[in-house]
Motif scaffolding. Structure first.
Motif, PDB file in Angstrom:
ATOM      1  N   ILE A  71      11.897 -20.427   9.287  1.00 40.78           N
ATOM      2  CA  ILE A  71      10.706 -20.325   8.131  1.00 40.78           C
ATOM      3  C   ILE A  71       9.727 -20.579   8.068  1.00 40.78           C
ATOM      4  O   ILE A  71       9.093 -20.861   9.340  1.00 40.78           O
ATOM      5  CB  ILE A  71      11.520 -21.356   6.940  1.00 40.78           C
ATOM      6  CG1 ILE A  71      11.055 -22.765   7.427  1.00 40.78           C
ATOM      7  CG2 ILE A  71      13.001 -21.382   6.630  1.00 40.78           C
ATOM      8  CD1 ILE A  71      11.221 -23.899   6.308  1.00 40.78           C
ATOM      9  N   THR A  72       8.884 -19.943   7.029  1.00 47.26           N
ATOM     10  CA  THR A  72       7.314 -20.147   7.100  1.00 47.26           C
ATOM     11  C   THR A  72       7.291 -21.216   5.998  1.00 47.26           C
ATOM     12  O   THR A  72       7.667 -21.207   4.796  1.00 47.26           O
ATOM     13  CB  THR A  72       6.873 -19.091   6.775  1.00 47.26           C
ATOM     14  OG1 THR A  72       6.734 -18.102   7.693  1.00 47.26           O
ATOM     15  CG2 THR A  72       5.079 -19.463   6.481  1.00 47.26           C
ATOM     16  N   LEU A  73       6.764 -22.388   6.168  1.00 45.96           N
ATOM     17  CA  LEU A  73       6.572 -23.596   5.424  1.00 45.96           C
ATOM     18  C   LEU A  73       4.940 -23.651   4.946  1.00 45.96           C
ATOM     19  O   LEU A  73       3.992 -23.820   5.831  1.00 45.96           O
ATOM     20  CB  LEU A  73       6.935 -24.621   5.738  1.00 45.96           C
ATOM     21  CG  LEU A  73       6.747 -26.037   5.006  1.00 45.96           C
ATOM     22  CD1 LEU A  73       7.360 -26.110   3.527  1.00 45.96           C
ATOM     23  CD2 LEU A  73       7.032 -27.321   5.693  1.00 45.96           C
ATOM     24  N   ARG A  74       4.521 -23.429   3.735  1.00 39.45           N
ATOM     25  CA  ARG A  74       3.068 -23.442   3.387  1.00 39.45           C
ATOM     26  C   ARG A  74       2.921 -24.625   2.484  1.00 39.45           C
ATOM     27  O   ARG A  74       3.564 -24.598   1.266  1.00 39.45           O
ATOM     28  CB  ARG A  74       2.516 -22.227   2.858  1.00 39.45           C
ATOM     29  CG  ARG A  74       2.749 -20.863   3.730  1.00 39.45           C
ATOM     30  CD  ARG A  74       1.854 -19.664   3.205  1.00 39.45           C
ATOM     31  NE  ARG A  74       2.038 -18.626   4.318  1.00 39.45           N
ATOM     32  CZ  ARG A  74       2.475 -17.409   4.056  1.00 39.45           C
ATOM     33  NH1 ARG A  74       3.035 -17.252   2.822  1.00 39.45           N
ATOM     34  NH2 ARG A  74       2.474 -16.616   5.230  1.00 39.45           N
ATOM     35  N   GLY A  75       1.943 -25.505   2.497  1.00 37.32           N
ATOM     36  CA  GLY A  75       1.454 -26.460   1.743  1.00 37.32           C
ATOM     37  C   GLY A  75       0.118 -26.154   1.071  1.00 37.32           C
ATOM     38  O   GLY A  75      -0.553 -25.168   1.545  1.00 37.32           O
ATOM     39  N   ALA A  76      -0.279 -26.973   0.269  1.00 40.06           N
ATOM     40  CA  ALA A  76      -1.772 -27.200  -0.421  1.00 40.06           C
ATOM     41  C   ALA A  76      -2.863 -27.270   0.544  1.00 40.06           C
ATOM     42  O   ALA A  76      -4.017 -27.188  -0.035  1.00 40.06           O
ATOM     43  CB  ALA A  76      -1.810 -27.636  -1.914  1.00 40.06           C
ATOM     44  N   GLY A  77      -2.504 -28.013   1.641  1.00 38.92           N
ATOM     45  CA  GLY A  77      -3.598 -28.448   2.462  1.00 38.92           C
ATOM     46  C   GLY A  77      -3.377 -30.007   2.890  1.00 38.92           C
ATOM     47  O   GLY A  77      -2.492 -30.421   2.630  1.00 38.92           O
ATOM     48  N   GLU A  99      16.174 -27.066  17.173  1.00 38.63           N
ATOM     49  CA  GLU A  99      16.492 -25.713  17.696  1.00 38.63           C
ATOM     50  C   GLU A  99      16.290 -24.417  16.984  1.00 38.63           C
ATOM     51  O   GLU A  99      17.170 -23.777  16.512  1.00 38.63           O
ATOM     52  CB  GLU A  99      18.001 -25.868  18.126  1.00 38.63           C
ATOM     53  CG  GLU A  99      18.440 -24.753  19.176  1.00 38.63           C
ATOM     54  CD  GLU A  99      19.965 -24.896  19.335  1.00 38.63           C
ATOM     55  OE1 GLU A  99      20.110 -24.115  20.753  1.00 38.63           O
ATOM     56  OE2 GLU A  99      20.623 -25.198  18.764  1.00 38.63           O
ATOM     57  N   THR A 100      14.975 -24.076  16.838  1.00 41.63           N
ATOM     58  CA  THR A 100      14.686 -22.752  16.099  1.00 41.63           C
ATOM     59  C   THR A 100      13.980 -21.937  16.993  1.00 41.63           C
ATOM     60  O   THR A 100      13.607 -22.474  18.056  1.00 41.63           O
ATOM     61  CB  THR A 100      13.828 -23.290  14.789  1.00 41.63           C
ATOM     62  OG1 THR A 100      12.764 -23.902  15.124  1.00 41.63           O
ATOM     63  CG2 THR A 100      14.710 -23.998  13.844  1.00 41.63           C
ATOM     64  N   ASP A 101      13.740 -20.781  16.643  1.00 44.38           N
ATOM     65  CA  ASP A 101      13.048 -19.889  17.551  1.00 44.38           C
ATOM     66  C   ASP A 101      11.853 -19.375  16.890  1.00 44.38           C
ATOM     67  O   ASP A 101      11.165 -18.538  17.697  1.00 44.38           O
ATOM     68  CB  ASP A 101      13.811 -18.743  18.212  1.00 44.38           C
ATOM     69  CG  ASP A 101      14.571 -17.909  17.179  1.00 44.38           C
ATOM     70  OD1 ASP A 101      14.010 -17.946  16.202  1.00 44.38           O
ATOM     71  OD2 ASP A 101      15.261 -17.121  17.746  1.00 44.38           O
ATOM     72  N   SER A 102      11.431 -19.781  15.725  1.00 50.74           N
ATOM     73  CA  SER A 102      10.339 -19.027  15.054  1.00 50.74           C
ATOM     74  C   SER A 102       9.995 -20.129  13.740  1.00 50.74           C
ATOM     75  O   SER A 102      10.479 -19.472  12.697  1.00 50.74           O
ATOM     76  CB  SER A 102      10.138 -17.684  15.057  1.00 50.74           C
ATOM     77  OG  SER A 102       9.263 -17.219  14.221  1.00 50.74           O
ATOM     78  N   VAL A 103       9.095 -20.844  13.875  1.00 50.65           N
ATOM     79  CA  VAL A 103       8.761 -21.751  12.354  1.00 50.65           C
ATOM     80  C   VAL A 103       7.224 -21.864  12.418  1.00 50.65           C
ATOM     81  O   VAL A 103       6.415 -21.894  13.364  1.00 50.65           O
ATOM     82  CB  VAL A 103       9.487 -23.076  12.358  1.00 50.65           C
ATOM     83  CG1 VAL A 103       9.069 -23.926  11.422  1.00 50.65           C
ATOM     84  CG2 VAL A 103      10.824 -23.033  12.391  1.00 50.65           C
ATOM     85  N   ILE A 104       6.588 -21.633  11.062  1.00 44.38           N
ATOM     86  CA  ILE A 104       5.373 -21.655  10.898  1.00 44.38           C
ATOM     87  C   ILE A 104       5.085 -22.716   9.737  1.00 44.38           C
ATOM     88  O   ILE A 104       5.850 -22.789   8.969  1.00 44.38           O
ATOM     89  CB  ILE A 104       4.699 -20.219  10.652  1.00 44.38           C
ATOM     90  CG1 ILE A 104       4.778 -19.200  11.588  1.00 44.38           C
ATOM     91  CG2 ILE A 104       3.337 -20.552   9.975  1.00 44.38           C
ATOM     92  CD1 ILE A 104       4.406 -17.843  11.153  1.00 44.38           C
ATOM     93  N   MET A 129       6.887 -22.514  17.818  1.00 51.33           N
ATOM     94  CA  MET A 129       6.535 -23.466  16.642  1.00 51.33           C
ATOM     95  C   MET A 129       5.032 -23.179  16.295  1.00 51.33           C
ATOM     96  O   MET A 129       4.092 -23.252  17.527  1.00 51.33           O
ATOM     97  CB  MET A 129       6.857 -24.894  17.223  1.00 51.33           C
ATOM     98  CG  MET A 129       6.624 -25.854  16.186  1.00 51.33           C
ATOM     99  SD  MET A 129       7.738 -25.820  14.761  1.00 51.33           S
ATOM    100  CE  MET A 129       6.633 -26.795  13.510  1.00 51.33           C
ATOM    101  N   THR A 130       4.406 -22.955  15.309  1.00 49.17           N
ATOM    102  CA  THR A 130       3.141 -22.808  14.991  1.00 49.17           C
ATOM    103  C   THR A 130       2.766 -23.731  13.704  1.00 49.17           C
ATOM    104  O   THR A 130       3.369 -23.769  12.912  1.00 49.17           O
ATOM    105  CB  THR A 130       2.711 -21.516  14.585  1.00 49.17           C
ATOM    106  OG1 THR A 130       3.169 -20.474  15.510  1.00 49.17           O
ATOM    107  CG2 THR A 130       1.341 -21.058  14.376  1.00 49.17           C
ATOM    108  N   PHE A 131       1.882 -24.520  13.989  1.00 51.19           N
ATOM    109  CA  PHE A 131       0.988 -25.391  13.122  1.00 51.19           C
ATOM    110  C   PHE A 131      -0.124 -25.007  12.792  1.00 51.19           C
ATOM    111  O   PHE A 131      -0.940 -24.585  13.847  1.00 51.19           O
ATOM    112  CB  PHE A 131       1.026 -26.947  13.753  1.00 51.19           C
ATOM    113  CG  PHE A 131       2.271 -27.798  13.607  1.00 51.19           C
ATOM    114  CD1 PHE A 131       2.672 -28.357  12.479  1.00 51.19           C
ATOM    115  CD2 PHE A 131       2.927 -28.126  14.858  1.00 51.19           C
ATOM    116  CE1 PHE A 131       4.047 -28.953  12.549  1.00 51.19           C
ATOM    117  CE2 PHE A 131       4.119 -28.668  15.039  1.00 51.19           C
ATOM    118  CZ  PHE A 131       4.585 -29.344  13.776  1.00 51.19           C
TER     119      PHE A 131
END
Length: 177
Positions: A71-77, A99-104, A129-131
């Motif tokens: 998934i892509t998870l977006r917050g307010a900051g 165990e995922t292969d693409s999460v932002i 994984m991208t933060f």
């Protein structure tokens, strides 16, 4: 008098609505679902597709979950915005990835230990994984078993504790502290 009463009610409703935690889930087909309350992120993740869903969190405090879907998870900051007075998106309780292969993950704050791998003591690899613009206290593996975090990217992030990479793991930190 009636107009004044209606105006007061509208102001109170608008104020309440801004304080409420809201999560929106957009699935790959474009359908959008809205969840309310501290458990909204958990509910949105439960109903997300295994690949391609986007979860957006408002300002406020949300209960965490173990991310098991791409998934892509977006917050307010990660910090309070002093210009708009907007509060950050804060995750509490357990928060990790399994165990995922693409999460932002972008624009969240988590003052706990973000764990990768598998809680059930099975060897797992979490990759891509991208933060982005997030603050996390600590990133580490779930267990003593051989869990890897491969191709992790931390861009404009704050790690206030430490980043622990197990053997065979890899991460790139750009403009991060």
């Amino acid at each position: 008098r009636l107009f004044s009463l209606l105006a007061l009610f509208a102001c109170m409703t608008a104020t309440y609505a801004q304080e409420q935690c809201i999560a929106t889930l957009r699935k790959s087909d474009g359908t959008v679902y809205v969840y309310h309350g501290a458990n909204a992120f958990v509910d949105a993740h439960s109903n997300a597709e295994t690949k391609g869903s986007v979860i957006t969190l408002s300002s406020g405090v949300f209960y965490g979950t173990t991310i098991t879907k791409n998934i892509t998870l977006r917050g307010a900051g990660m910090d309070k915005d002093t210009l708009t007075n907007r509060e950050p998106t804060l995750i509490v309780n357990d928060f990790g990835i399994n165990e995922t292969d693409s999460v932002i993950i972008e624009g969240i704050r988590y003052d706990g230990t973000f764990k990768y791998g598998d809680l059930d003591y099975v060897e797992r690899t979490t990759s891509n994984m991208t933060f982005l613009k997030s603050q996390i206290f600590r990133i580490t593996k779930y267990s003593d078993r051989y869990n890897k975090l491969v191709n992790a990217f931390l861009i404009n992030c704050k790690i206030t504790g430490n980043l622990y990479l197990s053997e065979g793991s890899s991460a790139v930190c750009v403009n991060s502290v």
